[in-house]
Design a protein around this motif. Sequence first.
Motif, PDB file in Angstrom:
ATOM      1  N   THR A 169      -3.383  -4.217  -0.877  1.00 53.24           N
ATOM      2  CA  THR A 169      -3.544  -5.157  -1.986  1.00 53.24           C
ATOM      3  C   THR A 169      -4.766  -4.809  -2.811  1.00 53.24           C
ATOM      4  O   THR A 169      -4.718  -4.772  -4.049  1.00 53.24           O
ATOM      5  CB  THR A 169      -3.671  -6.599  -1.451  1.00 53.24           C
ATOM      6  N   ASN A 185       2.425  -5.418  -4.125  1.00 50.63           N
ATOM      7  CA  ASN A 185       1.961  -6.502  -5.004  1.00 50.63           C
ATOM      8  C   ASN A 185       3.007  -6.973  -6.009  1.00 50.63           C
ATOM      9  O   ASN A 185       2.806  -7.997  -6.665  1.00 50.63           O
ATOM     10  CB  ASN A 185       0.691  -6.116  -5.804  1.00 50.63           C
ATOM     11  N   SER A 203       1.436  -7.933   3.525  1.00 49.76           N
ATOM     12  CA  SER A 203       1.386  -7.449   2.145  1.00 49.76           C
ATOM     13  C   SER A 203       2.717  -7.776   1.481  1.00 49.76           C
ATOM     14  O   SER A 203       3.756  -7.792   2.143  1.00 49.76           O
ATOM     15  CB  SER A 203       1.155  -5.940   2.129  1.00 49.76           C
TER      16      SER A 203
END
Length: 403
Positions: free
Chosen positions: A110, A183, A227
């Motif tokens: 991230t 992301n 994540s």
Amino acid sequence: MSEVLSKNVKSMKKDLFESPDFYQIDDLLTEEHKLVRSSIRDFVKKEISPYIEDWCQKAHFPYEIVKKFGEVGAFGPQLPTEYGGGGMDYIAYGLAMQEIERGDSGMRSTASVQGSLVMYPIYKFGSEEQRKKYLPKLGSGEMLGCFGLTEPDHGSNPSGMTTNFVDKGDHYLLNGAKMWISNSPKADIAVVWAKNEAGRIHGLIVERGMEGFSTPETHGKWSLRASTTGELVFDNVKVPKENLLPGKSGLGAPMMCLDSARYGISWGALGAAMDCYDSARRYAIERIQFDKPIASFQLIQKKLAEMLTEITKAQLVTWRLGKLMNEGKATTAQISLAKRNNVAMALEIAREARQIHGGMGITGEYPIMRHMMNLESVVTYEGTHDIHLLILGNEITGIPAFK
């Protein structure tokens, strides 16, 4: 109520990590380097370690961590302060990534995607208007970004990408898809690499909310579970012309971004290895079998000695590479060597540490299996283990084996 109680119990779990420094590499660091490492280590112990096992078990990405990363300076510490960075050098950046990945590879993904793959290209190739518009918000964690290069049919061969855009006069029309994008499901912007009508690769900033732009989430991962990963889908997306990165075109542009990110990975993987080693060392001293600590057995000592040796070698590689990065002398091949070596080293240490922990090594009581699963992604993304080997082979022989 029981869920709150469970979270409170988990938050009481102590992070006892002690960093190995067998060759006194701390003597090579500046006071600023040590301060950065200390602040990020404290952050990880407070904000990540108590909760990470629960997040991973639930495949939960804690979006609130983005703002916290911004507050602690984890996004783009190597970029100038006037553009939302930390104004520090590449060794400070590396140490930050080491500490974050010591907490978890997904958390480091991230942070490093934001700093090296989103902020860096906007800073390096963007216009002054783009820098002022996006970088401060990315640096503070007010915005989250992602990097769109890999496609369903083009991973190790990004030059074959089919995502494309055409000039429509007052805007560009973007079509295509990217996948395995860290992301993306939560990202406010995406730095996307696509071909123009002439087949030349350019970077474009695509904003969430643009019609035809979607970010489906990837589910069912056994790795990087804390994540968030997904796709980028472009269906006749109208991208304003001012969103084109004007500073550089061609495949070399995203490759420069990947060099920066791969450098961070070489430090990050070292952090995961350190965590596995420290846990194994502590467990071996405490675990009693045959009326004595298993640390007293030769084979356990062999494993620990080899772990410390490989960690020490990797520490020296990353420190020297950091010096070369600071001087602007580091080559892609040198970065490939560090990324490839350190991730493979970390995987081997995770596997040996799992054996030292015995059956307990597969449980969430210890970080070993989580690191091992995470590293199986790290060894593949941003250049696979074999592709980095071939980059080195090309450097040695002058003959590219992947064309």
